[in-house]
Design a protein around this motif. Structure first.
Motif, short mmCIF file in Angstrom:
data_model
loop_
_atom_site.label_atom_id
_atom_site.label_comp_id
_atom_site.label_asym_id
_atom_site.label_seq_id
_atom_site.Cartn_x
_atom_site.Cartn_y
_atom_site.Cartn_z
N PHE A 133 18.40 -1.64 4.09
CA PHE A 133 18.78 -3.03 3.86
C PHE A 133 19.63 -3.60 4.99
O PHE A 133 19.59 -4.79 5.23
CB PHE A 133 19.44 -3.19 2.48
CG PHE A 133 18.41 -3.15 1.38
CD1 PHE A 133 17.67 -4.26 1.07
CD2 PHE A 133 18.15 -1.97 0.69
CE1 PHE A 133 16.69 -4.23 0.08
CE2 PHE A 133 17.19 -1.92 -0.30
CZ PHE A 133 16.45 -3.06 -0.60
N ALA A 134 20.36 -2.77 5.69
CA ALA A 134 21.08 -3.26 6.88
C ALA A 134 20.07 -3.64 7.94
O ALA A 134 20.21 -4.66 8.60
CB ALA A 134 22.02 -2.17 7.41
N GLN A 135 19.01 -2.85 8.08
CA GLN A 135 17.96 -3.13 9.05
C GLN A 135 17.22 -4.41 8.66
O GLN A 135 16.95 -5.26 9.48
CB GLN A 135 16.97 -1.97 9.10
CG GLN A 135 15.81 -2.21 10.07
CD GLN A 135 14.81 -1.07 10.06
OE1 GLN A 135 14.86 -0.20 9.20
NE2 GLN A 135 13.91 -1.08 11.00
N LYS B 89 18.32 -6.97 6.94
CA LYS B 89 19.17 -8.14 7.18
C LYS B 89 19.21 -8.46 8.67
O LYS B 89 19.22 -9.61 9.06
CB LYS B 89 20.57 -7.92 6.64
CG LYS B 89 20.65 -7.97 5.13
CD LYS B 89 22.06 -7.77 4.66
CE LYS B 89 22.11 -7.78 3.14
NZ LYS B 89 23.44 -7.51 2.63
N GLY B 90 19.22 -7.42 9.49
CA GLY B 90 19.26 -7.62 10.93
C GLY B 90 17.97 -8.22 11.46
O GLY B 90 17.95 -8.93 12.45
N ASP B 91 16.86 -7.93 10.76
CA ASP B 91 15.56 -8.45 11.19
C ASP B 91 15.37 -9.92 10.81
O ASP B 91 14.54 -10.60 11.37
CB ASP B 91 14.42 -7.64 10.54
CG ASP B 91 14.37 -6.21 11.06
OD1 ASP B 91 14.97 -5.94 12.10
OD2 ASP B 91 13.73 -5.36 10.39
N ALA B 92 16.13 -10.37 9.82
CA ALA B 92 15.94 -11.73 9.31
C ALA B 92 16.45 -12.78 10.27
O ALA B 92 17.21 -12.62 11.12
CB ALA B 92 16.64 -11.88 7.96
N PHE C 180 20.50 8.82 -1.44
CA PHE C 180 19.82 7.57 -1.78
C PHE C 180 20.59 6.36 -1.23
O PHE C 180 20.00 5.44 -0.66
CB PHE C 180 19.67 7.47 -3.31
CG PHE C 180 18.80 6.33 -3.74
CD1 PHE C 180 17.43 6.34 -3.52
CD2 PHE C 180 19.36 5.23 -4.37
CE1 PHE C 180 16.63 5.28 -3.92
CE2 PHE C 180 18.56 4.17 -4.77
CZ PHE C 180 17.20 4.20 -4.55
N THR C 181 21.91 6.38 -1.38
CA THR C 181 22.73 5.28 -0.88
C THR C 181 22.61 5.15 0.63
O THR C 181 22.51 4.03 1.16
CB THR C 181 24.19 5.47 -1.30
OG1 THR C 181 24.26 5.48 -2.74
CG2 THR C 181 25.08 4.35 -0.78
N SER C 182 22.58 6.28 1.34
CA SER C 182 22.46 6.20 2.80
C SER C 182 21.13 5.61 3.22
O SER C 182 21.05 4.83 4.17
CB SER C 182 22.67 7.58 3.44
OG SER C 182 21.58 8.43 3.17
N VAL C 183 20.06 5.95 2.48
CA VAL C 183 18.74 5.38 2.79
C VAL C 183 18.74 3.88 2.48
O VAL C 183 18.24 3.08 3.29
CB VAL C 183 17.63 6.12 2.00
CG1 VAL C 183 16.30 5.39 2.11
CG2 VAL C 183 17.50 7.55 2.49
N LEU C 184 19.30 3.49 1.33
CA LEU C 184 19.37 2.07 1.00
C LEU C 184 20.17 1.30 2.03
O LEU C 184 19.76 0.22 2.48
CB LEU C 184 20.00 1.87 -0.38
CG LEU C 184 19.15 2.20 -1.59
CD1 LEU C 184 19.97 2.02 -2.86
CD2 LEU C 184 17.90 1.36 -1.64
N ASP C 185 21.34 1.86 2.39
CA ASP C 185 22.19 1.18 3.38
C ASP C 185 21.46 0.99 4.69
O ASP C 185 21.50 -0.09 5.29
CB ASP C 185 23.49 1.97 3.60
CG ASP C 185 24.43 1.91 2.41
OD1 ASP C 185 24.20 1.07 1.51
OD2 ASP C 185 25.38 2.70 2.39
#
Length: 130
Positions: free
Chosen positions: A123-125, A127-130, A115-120
Motif C-alpha cells: 500500500f505504500a507502493q 500510494k506512491g504510484d498514484a 502480513f503487516t509488512s506485506v500490506l505496508d
C-alpha cells in the motif's frame, strides 16, 4: 449482530478494540446500514467490561459518522465501510495461506508481522504510484 471479543493482554484499550471490531464488521458486510448494535448491557454481560467503556466506543463510532444513537431505541449503523464481503473468494485464499503459515510453525504474532509488512509495502507502493 456483532459479538465483541476483548483481549485484555493486547495492550489495546478496550474501547478501541470495540471500535476496531465494529469497523471490521462494517468492512466485511457483517453489519449493514440500519443494523442495531448490541446494547451496552449486552456487551457488558458478554465481556465483563465497564458500561462506560462501551458507551465511549459507541460515542467514537458516532463521532466518525458510522453509527447513530436513537434515544430509547439503541445504536444503529448509519453507513458501511469498504467492499470486502465476508464470503469473498479472497477470504478463502487468505484462509488457505494462514493455514499454510500455521502448518509451517508460525505463531500468530509472526503471521501478523509478516502480513503487516506485506500490506505496508504494497500500500505504500500503491500510494506512491498514484
Amino acid at each position: 449482530m456483532v459479538e465483541y471479543r476483548i483481549d485484555r493482554r493486547s495492550g489495546v484499550a478496550t474501547y478501541v478494540q470495540i471500535v476496531q471490531q465494529t469497523k471490521q464488521a462494517l468492512r466485511l458486510g457483517l453489519l449493514e446500514e440500519g443494523d442495531k448494535l448490541p446494547t451496552a448491557r449486552e456487551v457488558v454481560e458478554a465481556t465483563a467490561i465497564n458500561p462506560n467503556t462501551v458507551l465511549k466506543a459507541y460515542r467514537e463510532l458516532e463521532r466518525e459518522g458510522l453509527v447513530e444513537a436513537r434515544r430509547g431505541l439503541g445504536t444503529f449503523v448509519r453507513r458501511s465501510l469498504g467492499t470486502a464481503p465476508a464470503d469473498s473468494p479472497l477470504r478463502a485464499e487468505l484462509e488457505a495461506w494462514a493455514a499454510r503459515a500455521r502448518a509451517a510453525g508460525l505463531e500468530r504474532d509472526d503471521v501478523d508481522a509478516l502480513f503487516t509488512s506485506v500490506l505496508d509495502a504494497h500500500f505504500a507502493q500503491s500510494k506512491g504510484d498514484a
